[in-house]
Structure formats: C-alpha cells, structure tokens
Design a protein around this motif. Structure first.
Motif, short mmCIF file in Angstrom:
data_model
loop_
_atom_site.label_atom_id
_atom_site.label_comp_id
_atom_site.label_asym_id
_atom_site.label_seq_id
_atom_site.Cartn_x
_atom_site.Cartn_y
_atom_site.Cartn_z
N ALA A 200 31.59 -71.94 -45.43
CA ALA A 200 32.51 -72.25 -44.15
C ALA A 200 32.23 -73.61 -43.85
N TRP A 201 33.54 -74.21 -43.74
CA TRP A 201 33.54 -75.67 -43.36
C TRP A 201 33.97 -75.80 -41.65
N PRO A 202 32.80 -75.80 -40.86
CA PRO A 202 33.21 -75.98 -39.59
C PRO A 202 33.80 -77.55 -39.43
N LEU A 203 34.96 -77.63 -39.04
CA LEU A 203 35.66 -78.99 -39.05
C LEU A 203 36.39 -79.29 -37.78
N ARG A 204 35.85 -78.88 -36.79
CA ARG A 204 36.42 -79.28 -35.41
C ARG A 204 36.42 -80.87 -35.31
N VAL A 249 40.15 -74.02 -49.34
CA VAL A 249 40.66 -72.93 -48.51
C VAL A 249 41.94 -72.34 -48.98
N ASN A 250 42.94 -73.30 -49.41
CA ASN A 250 44.28 -72.76 -49.56
C ASN A 250 44.42 -72.21 -50.95
N PHE A 251 43.75 -72.49 -52.06
CA PHE A 251 44.08 -72.11 -53.49
C PHE A 251 42.97 -71.20 -54.04
N ASP A 252 41.81 -71.79 -53.66
CA ASP A 252 40.56 -70.84 -54.42
C ASP A 252 40.22 -69.68 -53.45
N ARG A 253 40.48 -69.85 -52.48
CA ARG A 253 39.84 -68.74 -51.36
C ARG A 253 38.50 -68.54 -51.25
N THR A 254 37.84 -69.71 -51.40
CA THR A 254 36.43 -69.77 -51.46
C THR A 254 35.78 -70.25 -50.06
N ALA A 255 36.69 -70.78 -49.42
CA ALA A 255 36.19 -71.23 -47.89
C ALA A 255 37.09 -70.45 -46.92
N SER A 256 36.38 -70.08 -45.69
CA SER A 256 37.06 -69.33 -44.75
C SER A 256 38.14 -70.46 -43.94
N PRO A 257 39.18 -70.12 -43.80
CA PRO A 257 40.11 -70.81 -43.04
C PRO A 257 39.97 -70.50 -41.67
N SER A 258 39.29 -69.41 -41.07
CA SER A 258 39.01 -69.33 -39.74
C SER A 258 37.88 -70.45 -38.90
N THR A 259 37.13 -70.96 -40.05
CA THR A 259 36.03 -71.89 -39.33
C THR A 259 36.51 -73.49 -39.20
N SER A 412 44.43 -76.95 -43.11
CA SER A 412 45.04 -75.77 -42.99
C SER A 412 46.11 -75.60 -43.99
N GLY A 413 46.59 -76.61 -44.53
CA GLY A 413 47.70 -76.24 -45.61
C GLY A 413 49.19 -76.71 -44.80
N ALA A 414 49.30 -77.29 -43.81
CA ALA A 414 50.27 -77.43 -42.99
C ALA A 414 51.20 -78.51 -43.46
N ILE A 415 50.15 -79.59 -44.06
CA ILE A 415 50.92 -80.77 -44.44
C ILE A 415 50.42 -81.03 -45.78
N ASP A 416 50.97 -81.70 -47.04
CA ASP A 416 50.48 -81.96 -48.13
C ASP A 416 49.77 -83.25 -48.17
N ARG A 417 49.12 -83.69 -49.49
CA ARG A 417 48.58 -85.15 -49.66
C ARG A 417 49.41 -86.30 -49.35
N ALA A 418 50.41 -86.15 -49.63
CA ALA A 418 51.37 -87.33 -49.48
C ALA A 418 51.58 -87.60 -48.02
N GLU A 419 51.84 -86.50 -47.10
CA GLU A 419 51.59 -86.61 -45.84
C GLU A 419 50.64 -86.90 -45.43
N LEU A 420 49.45 -86.29 -45.71
CA LEU A 420 47.99 -86.88 -45.25
C LEU A 420 47.89 -88.52 -45.32
N GLU A 421 48.20 -88.86 -46.71
CA GLU A 421 47.94 -90.29 -46.91
C GLU A 421 48.96 -91.18 -45.92
N LYS A 422 50.19 -90.96 -45.87
CA LYS A 422 51.19 -91.67 -45.16
C LYS A 422 50.74 -91.78 -43.53
N ARG A 423 50.14 -90.77 -42.98
CA ARG A 423 49.74 -90.81 -41.83
C ARG A 423 48.32 -91.81 -41.75
N LEU A 424 47.50 -91.50 -42.43
CA LEU A 424 46.16 -91.99 -42.37
C LEU A 424 46.48 -93.56 -42.40
N VAL A 425 47.18 -93.85 -43.49
CA VAL A 425 47.53 -95.45 -43.67
C VAL A 425 48.64 -95.98 -42.86
#
Length: 437
Positions: A200-204, A249-259, A412-425
């Motif tokens: 469970a990744w609590p990532l608020r 969260v999104n591929f392995d289904r080993t981490a809970s998306p709800s947390t 949450s899977g709403a954006i991909d890595r490319a979009e993450l990198e674009k926003r952060l940078v």
C-alpha cells in the motif's frame, strides 16, 4: 585522494564554518543564569502526546534553572507552519526559537528571515552533529537551522505474511533492490489471494517520498550549475522509483490503487486487517502502529528498497532556528544548546519515535533495541543525506503546483512517463526561474 580523506576534509570544513566566531557560551545544561529578565518564545511543532510532553517538560526544566531567561512554549502546527511563519515574519512577531523542517527553510534563509547560526552555537553541539546533517540546513554561506531529528522511510511489514512466504528478508546491510522488491511484491500478492495487495503506497504527499527514495537509484532531479542557478533534469535514475510505483499499481496489480490519495494513517486499518503486507512509511509511524495494532498482530520494520547507490536516502530533518529579528540571539542559542544536549536529544527522539542527528545521542542503547524496529532505524541513520530539493528556492511552489499533481496523475495511470517528465521539467523550470533572476 581517498574517500576517507575527502570525508574528513568535508567534516572539517563544515565544522570550521559553524565555529567561526563561536561564542562558546552554550554548555548543554542551560549555562549561567541571567538576571536580565529576558523572555523567549519557542514555537514547537510537536504533536504526538509523548513529544509534546517531552518538549514542555524540557521548557519547564530550563525555566527552573534559568529564571532570568524565561522561555514560553508556543504550540504550532505542521499543517500551516510555512504560511504562519511568513505572516509572523511580515508582522514582526516571529518566535525567537523556531521549530521547522530543513526543506522549509530555504526561502526564509535567503530572504533574511532567519539568523545565521555561525558564531552562536557551542563547539559541543556543532561537533556532535555530522557534517552531512549540517548541510541540510546550510544555504549559501550560512547555517540557518540546527538539524536534530530525522527519520528514514522504511517498510512496515506484516511479519506473518512476509516470513511465511519464503522470500528473502532484507537487512540494512543488504536491502532489496528495486527490481527484487517488485518481484517480491508479485510473490506476496499471489500468495495472499484475491482483493489483497503486497504493498500500500499512501501517497497523498508524493513528492518528498519519490525524491528521497530516488536518491539511492542516482536520482537528483535538481542540478546546480556553475552560476549557482538550479535547473531540473529528469534522468534514468529519477525514473526508477516512480516507474516502480506506477507499474506496481497499473501493471503488476501488486499495489493498491485506493491508497494513492491516502495519508499514512489511512492505510493502517487495511494493514492491520491483512489487506496489505507492507506499507512504506516514515520511521515515526511505528508509534501509531504500536499503539493501534490489534492484540496478537505481529509487525516488523524492514529497510526500504535501494538502488545501485545502496540504502542512501534523502532526508529533511526537523530543525531549530532563530529569528533574524530576535533581540536575544545568544540566549536563544543557549536554550537550543540545552534542548539538544545528548540526554535531551534522546528524550526528544523517543517522544517523536524518530532518530537524533547527534552522534552521542544516537549511540544511546535505548535507541538500538530490536523491539519496535529501533535497531533497523539506527543502522540506516548513517545513510541519510540532504534531500535533493533542500536548498532550492521556489521548491514549495514547484511541489504544490507542479510536482504533486503530476506524480499523482502518473501513479494513477492518468498520464504516461513522457507527460510526467514534461511537466516536472518544463513547467518546473518556469517556476524556478522566477526565484533565480
């Protein structure tokens, strides 16, 4: 030059910086009594009962020994401390002694709101705290806070589930790699059954978790150029931790998306109920777990996964600073020296279930017991380093407006890595540029 020689030179340089012009009037026991009728305000952010009690008791002891330098305890809150301090600085009503965290000090330090502590602190205190801890509160040429409590991020695990699975139990000397952690999570999830997850990744609040754990994989994100300006670059090292979480969260289904949008405390009921085998949390969460776990529930503290750099983590220690406008800086420094004597630092650490930065305090046997995972935390203390964003001006705005929503959407899977990198940078550098003109 060998690594040991470099480290010794670094320690010497940092201590020399701190001791320049040192008055040396702090003795860790309150020093001489003053008859001047001075009154200091100490704003504490302690919130757990044990911690509040420890702080108030120490203030009481100081006042008994120093009737001429009375300290008034003022209760603050972690939730609002940055804005509250900003308002108090603007209004000329800042507390004399300020409890905060190192990653919140940069704008106040560069803005002239905090006193440079060089020349105010005793040799005993400056030499007892390691150089790598002092660097967390060093901005430009000055030192603006005393780092005194710190905590690694660890895995709090259900002992029965983990030990019965047959997976290798990690140790501080040999933690799981990020790849092994992902494989272990698959094994545990398969064994636990439908509707249950290994992690469970609590990532608020995802930013500090991601950046500080990423240090072990070579991630830094923030890079300071020769002109002193900071820019953001996203490297493969920066991708290791976010990709692990995203894929669990999104591929392995080993981490809970709800947390993902939850705080650490929110994940505990599911953990106690056997829905999650492991929860990555700050070391201090052990207090809640010890107090709230159902009778018979067995838990254990494991080191967080690590990359090629070993179990190194970024950390933002709790700090004590002095307001630049305080008319009693020397007296405030004496009070800090008293609070952070080795004996008192142990009391504060135990009250907050955290680790002291002081070498002498950290060696206390009560902080190295196996019970409640103290020994695991103490073994990790030497691997804690200044958080990547520690001295970056504009970090609070970048974190709130850019990084938090970007990481949340990526996990949450709403954006991909490319979009993450674009926003952060791209978006991130636009924010930082306003602070570096």
């Amino acid at each position: 030059m060998g690594g040991r020689s470099v480290r010794l030179l670094t320690v010497t340089a940092v201590l020399a910086l701190l001791l320049t012009g040192c008055s040396g009037d702090g003795d860790g026991d309150g020093g001489e009594r003053s008859g001047g009728g001075i009154r200091l305000r100490f704003q504490s952010l302690a919130w757990q009962k044990e911690s509040v009690d420890a702080n108030k008791e120490l203030v009481r002891e100081w006042n008994e020994r120093n009737p001429g330098i009375r300290v008034d305890y003022v209760q603050g809150s972690w939730d609002s401390v940055h804005d509250q301090l900003l308002t108090s600085f603007e209004g000329g009503e800042a507390p004399d002694v300020i409890h905060d965290a190192a990653d919140d000090l940069a704008d106040f330090a560069y803005g002239g709101r905090l006193a440079d502590l060089r020349g105010l602190l005793s040799e005993r205190l400056t030499s007892d705290i390691p150089a790598h801890s002092w660097r967390t509160a060093t901005f430009g040429e000055g030192v603006y806070g005393v780092p005194f409590l710190q905590e690694p991020r660890v895995l709090i695990a259900n002992r029965k589930i983990v030990e019965s699975s047959g997976v290798r139990i990690p140790t501080p000397a040999r933690p799981w790699s990020w790849e092994e952690f992902r494989a272990v999570a698959k094994e545990l999830t398969a064994a636990m059954g439908k509707g249950k997850y290994a992690v469970a990744w609590p990532l608020r609040e995802p930013v500090s978790v991601t950046l500080n754990l990423g240090l072990s994989a070579g991630g830094r994100l923030f890079h300071r150029g020769g002109d002193g300006k900071v820019s953001i670059r996203f490297t493969e090292g920066d991708a290791v931790v976010p990709e692990t979480i995203h894929d669990q969260v999104n591929f392995d289904r080993t981490a809970s998306p709800s947390t993902l949008g939850a705080g650490g405390s929110d994940a505990l009921p599911g953990f106690f109920g056997g829905k999650y085998a492991m929860v990555p949390l700050g070391f201090s969460y052990r207090q809640q777990i010890a107090q709230q776990a159902p009778e018979g529930f067995e838990w254990m503290v494991l080191p967080a996964p690590a990359g090629a750099g070993g179990p190194v983590q970024g950390v933002s220690p709790q700090t004590l600073s002095i307001a630049a406008d305080s008319p009693h800086r020397k007296e405030a420094a004496r009070f800090i020296d008293f609070l952070l004597s080795p004996r008192n630092m142990v009391r504060l650490a135990k009250g907050d279930w955290m680790l002291p930065t002081g070498v002498r305090a950290l060696a206390d046997p009560s902080l190295r017991e196996e019970k409640d995972g103290w020994a695991t935390g103490a073994a990790l203390a030497g691997e804690l380093r200044s958080a990547p964003a520690q001295s970056v001006r504009g970090y609070p705005e970048w974190k709130d407006k850019v990084a938090t929503p970007a990481y949340q959407e990526y996990y949450s899977g709403a954006i991909d890595r490319a979009e993450l990198e674009k926003r952060l940078v791209k978006d991130g550098n636009l924010v930082l540029s306003r602070y570096q003109r």
